[in-house]
Design a protein around this motif. Structure first.
Motif, mmCIF file in Angstrom:
data_model
loop_
_atom_site.group_PDB
_atom_site.id
_atom_site.type_symbol
_atom_site.label_atom_id
_atom_site.label_comp_id
_atom_site.label_asym_id
_atom_site.label_seq_id
_atom_site.Cartn_x
_atom_site.Cartn_y
_atom_site.Cartn_z
ATOM 1 N N SER A 196 0.831 -1.213 0.000
ATOM 2 C CA SER A 196 0.000 0.000 0.000
ATOM 3 C C SER A 196 0.860 1.256 0.000
ATOM 4 O O SER A 196 0.515 2.232 0.644
ATOM 5 C CB SER A 196 -0.935 -0.005 1.203
ATOM 6 O OG SER A 196 -0.191 -0.066 2.408
ATOM 7 N N TRP A 197 1.989 1.238 -0.693
ATOM 8 C CA TRP A 197 2.928 2.339 -0.718
ATOM 9 C C TRP A 197 2.257 3.626 -1.169
ATOM 10 O O TRP A 197 1.451 3.586 -2.085
ATOM 11 C CB TRP A 197 4.092 2.011 -1.667
ATOM 12 C CG TRP A 197 5.182 3.010 -1.587
ATOM 13 C CD1 TRP A 197 6.235 2.976 -0.753
ATOM 14 C CD2 TRP A 197 5.322 4.199 -2.356
ATOM 15 N NE1 TRP A 197 7.021 4.072 -0.948
ATOM 16 C CE2 TRP A 197 6.482 4.845 -1.927
ATOM 17 C CE3 TRP A 197 4.559 4.792 -3.357
ATOM 18 C CZ2 TRP A 197 6.908 6.039 -2.463
ATOM 19 C CZ3 TRP A 197 4.976 5.983 -3.896
ATOM 20 C CH2 TRP A 197 6.146 6.591 -3.452
ATOM 21 N N PRO A 198 2.490 4.777 -0.536
ATOM 22 C CA PRO A 198 3.485 5.013 0.499
ATOM 23 C C PRO A 198 3.003 4.682 1.909
ATOM 24 O O PRO A 198 3.775 4.764 2.847
ATOM 25 C CB PRO A 198 3.800 6.495 0.364
ATOM 26 C CG PRO A 198 2.522 7.099 -0.093
ATOM 27 C CD PRO A 198 1.910 6.043 -0.994
ATOM 28 N N GLY B 40 1.737 1.008 -12.875
ATOM 29 C CA GLY B 40 0.904 2.065 -12.321
ATOM 30 C C GLY B 40 1.798 3.187 -11.826
ATOM 31 O O GLY B 40 3.005 3.002 -11.664
ATOM 32 N N LYS B 41 1.198 4.354 -11.585
ATOM 33 C CA LYS B 41 1.966 5.482 -11.060
ATOM 34 C C LYS B 41 1.240 6.043 -9.845
ATOM 35 O O LYS B 41 0.172 6.649 -9.974
ATOM 36 C CB LYS B 41 2.145 6.571 -12.117
ATOM 37 C CG LYS B 41 3.003 7.719 -11.601
ATOM 38 C CD LYS B 41 3.234 8.768 -12.668
ATOM 39 C CE LYS B 41 4.067 9.916 -12.102
ATOM 40 N NZ LYS B 41 4.231 10.989 -13.100
ATOM 41 N N PRO B 42 1.812 5.862 -8.652
ATOM 42 C CA PRO B 42 1.205 6.433 -7.445
ATOM 43 C C PRO B 42 1.225 7.966 -7.498
ATOM 44 O O PRO B 42 2.101 8.558 -8.128
ATOM 45 C CB PRO B 42 2.108 5.931 -6.311
ATOM 46 C CG PRO B 42 2.912 4.818 -6.885
ATOM 47 C CD PRO B 42 3.010 5.088 -8.346
ATOM 48 N N ASP B 43 0.272 8.574 -6.837
ATOM 49 C CA ASP B 43 0.242 10.038 -6.760
ATOM 50 C C ASP B 43 1.466 10.572 -6.029
ATOM 51 O O ASP B 43 2.008 11.604 -6.404
ATOM 52 C CB ASP B 43 -1.023 10.517 -6.041
ATOM 53 C CG ASP B 43 -2.276 10.263 -6.861
ATOM 54 O OD1 ASP B 43 -2.185 10.177 -8.104
ATOM 55 O OD2 ASP B 43 -3.347 10.122 -6.247
ATOM 56 N N HIS B 44 1.895 9.872 -4.985
ATOM 57 C CA HIS B 44 3.033 10.324 -4.175
ATOM 58 C C HIS B 44 4.332 10.087 -4.945
ATOM 59 O O HIS B 44 4.680 8.938 -5.260
ATOM 60 C CB HIS B 44 3.052 9.580 -2.842
ATOM 61 C CG HIS B 44 4.159 10.001 -1.930
ATOM 62 N ND1 HIS B 44 4.244 11.272 -1.413
ATOM 63 C CD2 HIS B 44 5.225 9.320 -1.457
ATOM 64 C CE1 HIS B 44 5.328 11.349 -0.642
ATOM 65 N NE2 HIS B 44 5.946 10.180 -0.667
ATOM 66 N N GLN B 45 5.048 11.149 -5.260
ATOM 67 C CA GLN B 45 6.315 11.086 -6.001
ATOM 68 C C GLN B 45 7.361 11.858 -5.206
ATOM 69 O O GLN B 45 7.541 13.053 -5.385
ATOM 70 C CB GLN B 45 6.153 11.670 -7.407
ATOM 71 C CG GLN B 45 5.249 10.866 -8.311
ATOM 72 C CD GLN B 45 5.862 9.525 -8.662
ATOM 73 O OE1 GLN B 45 7.055 9.407 -8.956
ATOM 74 N NE2 GLN B 45 5.041 8.477 -8.614
ATOM 75 N N ALA C 65 13.758 11.105 -10.132
ATOM 76 C CA ALA C 65 13.360 9.702 -10.290
ATOM 77 C C ALA C 65 11.841 9.631 -10.267
ATOM 78 O O ALA C 65 11.177 10.574 -9.849
ATOM 79 C CB ALA C 65 13.953 8.847 -9.175
ATOM 80 N N ARG C 66 11.308 8.513 -10.712
ATOM 81 C CA ARG C 66 9.867 8.274 -10.682
ATOM 82 C C ARG C 66 9.610 6.985 -9.927
ATOM 83 O O ARG C 66 10.355 6.015 -10.074
ATOM 84 C CB ARG C 66 9.291 8.117 -12.093
ATOM 85 C CG ARG C 66 9.622 9.248 -13.026
ATOM 86 C CD ARG C 66 8.727 10.465 -12.813
ATOM 87 N NE ARG C 66 9.271 11.632 -13.454
ATOM 88 C CZ ARG C 66 9.192 11.911 -14.749
ATOM 89 N NH1 ARG C 66 8.569 11.087 -15.559
ATOM 90 N NH2 ARG C 66 9.718 13.017 -15.223
ATOM 91 N N VAL C 67 8.555 6.973 -9.149
ATOM 92 C CA VAL C 67 8.108 5.758 -8.481
ATOM 93 C C VAL C 67 6.921 5.225 -9.272
ATOM 94 O O VAL C 67 5.968 5.965 -9.540
ATOM 95 C CB VAL C 67 7.690 6.019 -7.017
ATOM 96 C CG1 VAL C 67 7.180 4.739 -6.378
ATOM 97 C CG2 VAL C 67 8.835 6.604 -6.222
ATOM 98 N N LEU C 68 7.010 3.958 -9.654
ATOM 99 C CA LEU C 68 5.927 3.282 -10.352
ATOM 100 C C LEU C 68 5.607 2.007 -9.580
ATOM 101 O O LEU C 68 6.332 1.645 -8.643
ATOM 102 C CB LEU C 68 6.345 2.945 -11.788
ATOM 103 C CG LEU C 68 6.753 4.138 -12.655
ATOM 104 C CD1 LEU C 68 7.303 3.657 -13.997
ATOM 105 C CD2 LEU C 68 5.590 5.082 -12.866
ATOM 106 N N THR C 69 4.542 1.329 -9.963
ATOM 107 C CA THR C 69 4.225 0.031 -9.365
ATOM 108 C C THR C 69 4.086 -0.984 -10.490
ATOM 109 O O THR C 69 3.568 -0.669 -11.563
ATOM 110 C CB THR C 69 2.927 0.078 -8.538
ATOM 111 O OG1 THR C 69 1.859 0.565 -9.343
ATOM 112 C CG2 THR C 69 3.089 0.951 -7.298
#
Length: 123
Positions: A63-65, A96-101, A107-111
């Protein structure tokens, strides 16, 4: 001097090992392991690093973040192309791309399709 360890494998829990291996194979270009099946699939990585995907019944995506379901593992990749291009390509593959970056433009956080967070950053 104590013995040094060499990282040989990373294995992710998931509901569908073959599907998750296919996502990472398309994303990275790594070769599928020849003995992959519905319970355990893998990719042969660079420098001997193996990435495995094991079936877990009732898998719950991180369930990141948030930490209701902790991520437990976070993989980082470097990309050759522009971050926007890499992100678009990975989203097209099913990321997927979480709203929290938290990293801004660095860098980018993806799932991945099973919900595991991973980062991409320029090489």
């Amino acid at each position: 001097m104590s013995p040094q360890m060499k990282l040989a494998a990373i294995t992710l829990d998931c509901p569908d090992p073959l599907a998750l291996a296919a996502f990472y194979q398309r994303a990275t270009g790594l070769e599928p392991h020849p003995k992959s099946d519905a319970d355990f699939a893998g990719l042969n990585g660079e420098h001997g690093l193996f990435i495995g995907f094991q079936r877990v019944d009732d898998h719950r995506a991180p369930s990141w973040p948030g930490q209701i379901v902790p991520q437990q593992l976070h993989i980082c990749f470097t990309v050759e192309e522009d971050l926007d291009e890499a992100e678009a390509r990975l989203l097209e593959l099913g990321a997927g791309k979480p709203d929290h970056q938290p990293h801004g433009d660095r860098a980018r956080v993806l799932t991945d399709p099973a919900g595991h967070p991973f980062c991409i950053s320029p090489r």
